[in-house]
Design a protein around this motif. Structure first.
Motif, PDB file in Angstrom:
ATOM      1  N   GLY A   1     -12.620  50.538  22.075  1.00 12.41           N
ATOM      2  CA  GLY A   1     -13.612  49.726  22.763  1.00 12.41           C
ATOM      3  C   GLY A   1     -14.912  49.713  21.984  1.00 12.41           C
ATOM      4  O   GLY A   1     -15.124  50.511  21.068  1.00 12.41           O
ATOM      5  N   CYS A   2     -15.801  48.797  22.349  1.00 12.08           N
ATOM      6  CA  CYS A   2     -17.089  48.647  21.672  1.00 12.08           C
ATOM      7  C   CYS A   2     -18.174  49.387  22.445  1.00 12.08           C
ATOM      8  O   CYS A   2     -18.272  49.270  23.662  1.00 12.08           O
ATOM      9  N   HIS A   3     -18.999  50.122  21.711  1.00 15.95           N
ATOM     10  CA  HIS A   3     -20.081  50.899  22.323  1.00 15.95           C
ATOM     11  C   HIS A   3     -21.437  50.459  21.784  1.00 15.95           C
ATOM     12  O   HIS A   3     -22.369  51.249  21.695  1.00 15.95           O
ATOM     13  N   GLY A   4     -21.503  49.156  21.410  1.00 20.72           N
ATOM     14  CA  GLY A   4     -22.731  48.660  20.804  1.00 20.72           C
ATOM     15  C   GLY A   4     -22.739  48.926  19.312  1.00 20.72           C
ATOM     16  O   GLY A   4     -22.072  49.841  18.819  1.00 20.72           O
ATOM     17  N   GLN A   5     -23.491  48.137  18.582  1.00 29.90           N
ATOM     18  CA  GLN A   5     -23.522  48.272  17.128  1.00 29.90           C
ATOM     19  C   GLN A   5     -24.063  49.633  16.693  1.00 29.90           C
ATOM     20  O   GLN A   5     -23.477  50.297  15.856  1.00 29.90           O
ATOM     21  N   THR A   6     -25.192  50.045  17.274  1.00 31.79           N
ATOM     22  CA  THR A   6     -25.809  51.307  16.855  1.00 31.79           C
ATOM     23  C   THR A   6     -26.247  52.174  18.036  1.00 31.79           C
ATOM     24  O   THR A   6     -27.160  52.979  17.913  1.00 31.79           O
ATOM     25  N   HIS A   7     -25.609  51.986  19.206  1.00 30.03           N
ATOM     26  CA  HIS A   7     -25.877  52.818  20.384  1.00 30.03           C
ATOM     27  C   HIS A   7     -27.322  52.666  20.870  1.00 30.03           C
ATOM     28  O   HIS A   7     -28.021  53.642  21.137  1.00 30.03           O
ATOM     29  N   GLN A   8     -27.774  51.424  21.026  1.00 25.61           N
ATOM     30  CA  GLN A   8     -29.119  51.154  21.523  1.00 25.61           C
ATOM     31  C   GLN A   8     -29.106  50.999  23.042  1.00 25.61           C
ATOM     32  O   GLN A   8     -28.099  50.573  23.623  1.00 25.61           O
ATOM     33  N   ARG A   9     -30.232  51.291  23.680  1.00 27.54           N
ATOM     34  CA  ARG A   9     -30.380  51.053  25.121  1.00 27.54           C
ATOM     35  C   ARG A   9     -30.626  49.556  25.299  1.00 27.54           C
ATOM     36  O   ARG A   9     -31.678  49.034  24.951  1.00 27.54           O
ATOM     37  N   LEU A  10     -29.644  48.846  25.851  1.00 29.71           N
ATOM     38  CA  LEU A  10     -29.668  47.384  25.863  1.00 29.71           C
ATOM     39  C   LEU A  10     -30.836  46.815  26.656  1.00 29.71           C
ATOM     40  O   LEU A  10     -31.336  45.732  26.339  1.00 29.71           O
ATOM     41  N   SER A  11     -31.289  47.505  27.682  1.00 30.86           N
ATOM     42  CA  SER A  11     -32.367  46.986  28.521  1.00 30.86           C
ATOM     43  C   SER A  11     -33.700  46.897  27.790  1.00 30.86           C
ATOM     44  O   SER A  11     -34.636  46.256  28.264  1.00 30.86           O
ATOM     45  N   THR A  12     -33.798  47.522  26.624  1.00 28.18           N
ATOM     46  CA  THR A  12     -35.052  47.510  25.863  1.00 28.18           C
ATOM     47  C   THR A  12     -35.053  46.471  24.750  1.00 28.18           C
ATOM     48  O   THR A  12     -36.059  46.340  24.040  1.00 28.18           O
ATOM     49  N   LEU A  13     -33.960  45.724  24.584  1.00 32.62           N
ATOM     50  CA  LEU A  13     -33.814  44.836  23.429  1.00 32.62           C
ATOM     51  C   LEU A  13     -34.125  43.392  23.764  1.00 32.62           C
ATOM     52  O   LEU A  13     -33.840  42.915  24.862  1.00 32.62           O
ATOM     53  N   SER A  14     -34.686  42.683  22.777  1.00 30.95           N
ATOM     54  CA  SER A  14     -34.931  41.253  22.906  1.00 30.95           C
ATOM     55  C   SER A  14     -33.606  40.504  22.768  1.00 30.95           C
ATOM     56  O   SER A  14     -32.576  41.090  22.405  1.00 30.95           O
TER      57      SER A  14
ATOM     58  N   TYR B   1     -15.876  46.976  26.592  1.00 33.50           N
ATOM     59  CA  TYR B   1     -17.233  47.329  26.170  1.00 33.50           C
ATOM     60  C   TYR B   1     -17.756  48.419  27.110  1.00 33.50           C
ATOM     61  O   TYR B   1     -17.466  48.408  28.306  1.00 33.50           O
ATOM     62  N   ALA B   2     -18.511  49.354  26.579  1.00 31.98           N
ATOM     63  CA  ALA B   2     -19.223  50.343  27.393  1.00 31.98           C
ATOM     64  C   ALA B   2     -20.646  50.406  26.869  1.00 31.98           C
ATOM     65  O   ALA B   2     -20.855  50.700  25.689  1.00 31.98           O
ATOM     66  N   PHE B   3     -21.626  50.086  27.726  1.00 29.53           N
ATOM     67  CA  PHE B   3     -23.000  50.085  27.223  1.00 29.53           C
ATOM     68  C   PHE B   3     -23.539  51.508  27.115  1.00 29.53           C
ATOM     69  O   PHE B   3     -23.206  52.385  27.908  1.00 29.53           O
ATOM     70  N   ALA B   4     -24.339  51.729  26.085  1.00 34.56           N
ATOM     71  CA  ALA B   4     -24.865  53.061  25.782  1.00 34.56           C
ATOM     72  C   ALA B   4     -25.646  53.625  26.958  1.00 34.56           C
ATOM     73  O   ALA B   4     -26.403  52.910  27.617  1.00 34.56           O
ATOM     74  N   PHE B   5     -25.440  54.892  27.238  1.00 32.38           N
ATOM     75  CA  PHE B   5     -26.084  55.694  28.284  1.00 32.38           C
ATOM     76  C   PHE B   5     -25.522  55.407  29.681  1.00 32.38           C
ATOM     77  O   PHE B   5     -25.490  56.293  30.513  1.00 32.38           O
ATOM     78  N   GLY B   6     -25.085  54.199  29.956  1.00 29.82           N
ATOM     79  CA  GLY B   6     -24.289  53.924  31.139  1.00 29.82           C
ATOM     80  C   GLY B   6     -25.007  53.796  32.462  1.00 29.82           C
ATOM     81  O   GLY B   6     -24.409  53.356  33.440  1.00 29.82           O
ATOM     82  N   ASP B   7     -26.287  54.167  32.529  1.00 27.34           N
ATOM     83  CA  ASP B   7     -26.997  54.096  33.809  1.00 27.34           C
ATOM     84  C   ASP B   7     -27.557  52.690  34.036  1.00 27.34           C
ATOM     85  O   ASP B   7     -27.674  51.889  33.105  1.00 27.34           O
ATOM     86  N   ILE B   8     -27.927  52.410  35.269  1.00 23.91           N
ATOM     87  CA  ILE B   8     -28.402  51.074  35.622  1.00 23.91           C
ATOM     88  C   ILE B   8     -29.657  50.703  34.839  1.00 23.91           C
ATOM     89  O   ILE B   8     -29.863  49.536  34.488  1.00 23.91           O
ATOM     90  N   GLY B   9     -30.501  51.678  34.534  1.00 30.27           N
ATOM     91  CA  GLY B   9     -31.712  51.405  33.776  1.00 30.27           C
ATOM     92  C   GLY B   9     -31.466  51.035  32.325  1.00 30.27           C
ATOM     93  O   GLY B   9     -32.401  50.628  31.621  1.00 30.27           O
ATOM     94  N   SER B  10     -30.219  51.170  31.860  1.00 28.97           N
ATOM     95  CA  SER B  10     -29.898  50.890  30.455  1.00 28.97           C
ATOM     96  C   SER B  10     -29.257  49.519  30.250  1.00 28.97           C
ATOM     97  O   SER B  10     -28.859  49.185  29.141  1.00 28.97           O
ATOM     98  N   ILE B  11     -29.131  48.720  31.322  1.00 32.76           N
ATOM     99  CA  ILE B  11     -28.500  47.401  31.222  1.00 32.76           C
ATOM    100  C   ILE B  11     -29.448  46.361  31.821  1.00 32.76           C
ATOM    101  O   ILE B  11     -30.321  46.704  32.630  1.00 32.76           O
ATOM    102  N   SER B  12     -29.302  45.112  31.413  1.00 31.81           N
ATOM    103  CA  SER B  12     -30.123  44.013  31.929  1.00 31.81           C
ATOM    104  C   SER B  12     -29.231  42.810  32.174  1.00 31.81           C
ATOM    105  O   SER B  12     -28.083  42.758  31.707  1.00 31.81           O
ATOM    106  N   ASP B  13     -29.756  41.816  32.899  1.00 34.25           N
ATOM    107  CA  ASP B  13     -28.987  40.595  33.141  1.00 34.25           C
ATOM    108  C   ASP B  13     -28.617  39.925  31.827  1.00 34.25           C
ATOM    109  O   ASP B  13     -27.495  39.456  31.645  1.00 34.25           O
ATOM    110  N   ALA B  14     -29.573  39.863  30.894  1.00 33.58           N
ATOM    111  CA  ALA B  14     -29.326  39.210  29.605  1.00 33.58           C
ATOM    112  C   ALA B  14     -28.247  39.937  28.819  1.00 33.58           C
ATOM    113  O   ALA B  14     -27.359  39.318  28.224  1.00 33.58           O
ATOM    114  N   ALA B  15     -28.321  41.264  28.826  1.00 35.68           N
ATOM    115  CA  ALA B  15     -27.328  42.044  28.093  1.00 35.68           C
ATOM    116  C   ALA B  15     -25.948  41.892  28.711  1.00 35.68           C
ATOM    117  O   ALA B  15     -24.947  41.722  28.001  1.00 35.68           O
TER     118      ALA B  15
END
Length: 205
Positions: free
Chosen positions: A111-124, A150-164
């Protein structure tokens, strides 16, 4: 009652390939994050001997880095600056592409864990394209096949956004979070739950 990633995906689509009636124990899919080389040892020495197929989430951009770059990125992106690169255990390293491909050949899912394990909610939006879209392309190129998980890095609600989440949904079929709970038909395939199992937890846990 361990199930395969394919059976888990089918169950989340509402297909009755995995039934609670088949076992007195609830079905459980094992997954491993970050792609450390110890994952390969676990698969080869433990899972394979028990015929358990698991799911391994890989940050492909980190795998591409040199050893020195990898240690810096692990300290910053995975351990969030809690340790310096020089403080990391020398044996703490990521699998090579050959080992990841071998995992796939063993019957495990990648599975994919993001390109470099970034917190998606902080990205443009541009950075999301690189962190999610580039990771998808790189994994597909290296493995020779598409990657549905796909599994987003850190996994908590604060680490994901609608855009991501929208970007993930455009490229993947399933997204695992780190939010605790059981998965049943009807739960969004892009909000799958998971329980973290610490290796030092009491057996009763």
């Amino acid at each position: 009652s361990f199930i395969s990633p394919d059976d888990a995906a089918a169950a989340m689509r509402g297909e009755d390939t995995v039934s609670l009636e088949k076992s007195s124990r609830p079905p459980c899919l094992l997954s491993f994050d970050d792609g450390f080389v110890s994952n390969h040892a676990v698969a080869a020495k433990i899972l394979n001997t028990r015929k358990i197929e698991a799911l391994f989430f890989i940050p492909p951009g980190l795998v591409e880095m040199s050893a020195e770059q990898q240690r810096t990125a692990l300290a910053e992106n995975v351990f969030q600056g809690r340790v310096l690169p020089a403080q990391l255990d020398p044996d703490l390293r990521l699998m090579t592409w050959d080992q990841i491909i071998e995992l796939s050949q063993m019957g495990h899912a990648i599975g994919c864990h993001g390109q470099t394990h970034q917190r998606l909610s902080t990205l443009s939006s541009d950075m999301l394209e690189e962190e999610i879209g580039l990771a998808d392309s790189l994994l597909t190129d290296r493995l020779g096949q598409g990657c549905p998980w796909y599994a987003f890095a850190f996994g908590d609600i604060g680490s994901i956004s609608d855009a991501a989440l929208g970007k993930i949904a455009s490229l993947f079929n399933l997204c695992r979070s780190g939010v605790r709970g059981a998965n049943r038909p009807g739960i969004s395939p892009f909000a799958l739950r998971a329980d973290h199992l610490p290796l030092d937890a009491p057996f009763a846990y």
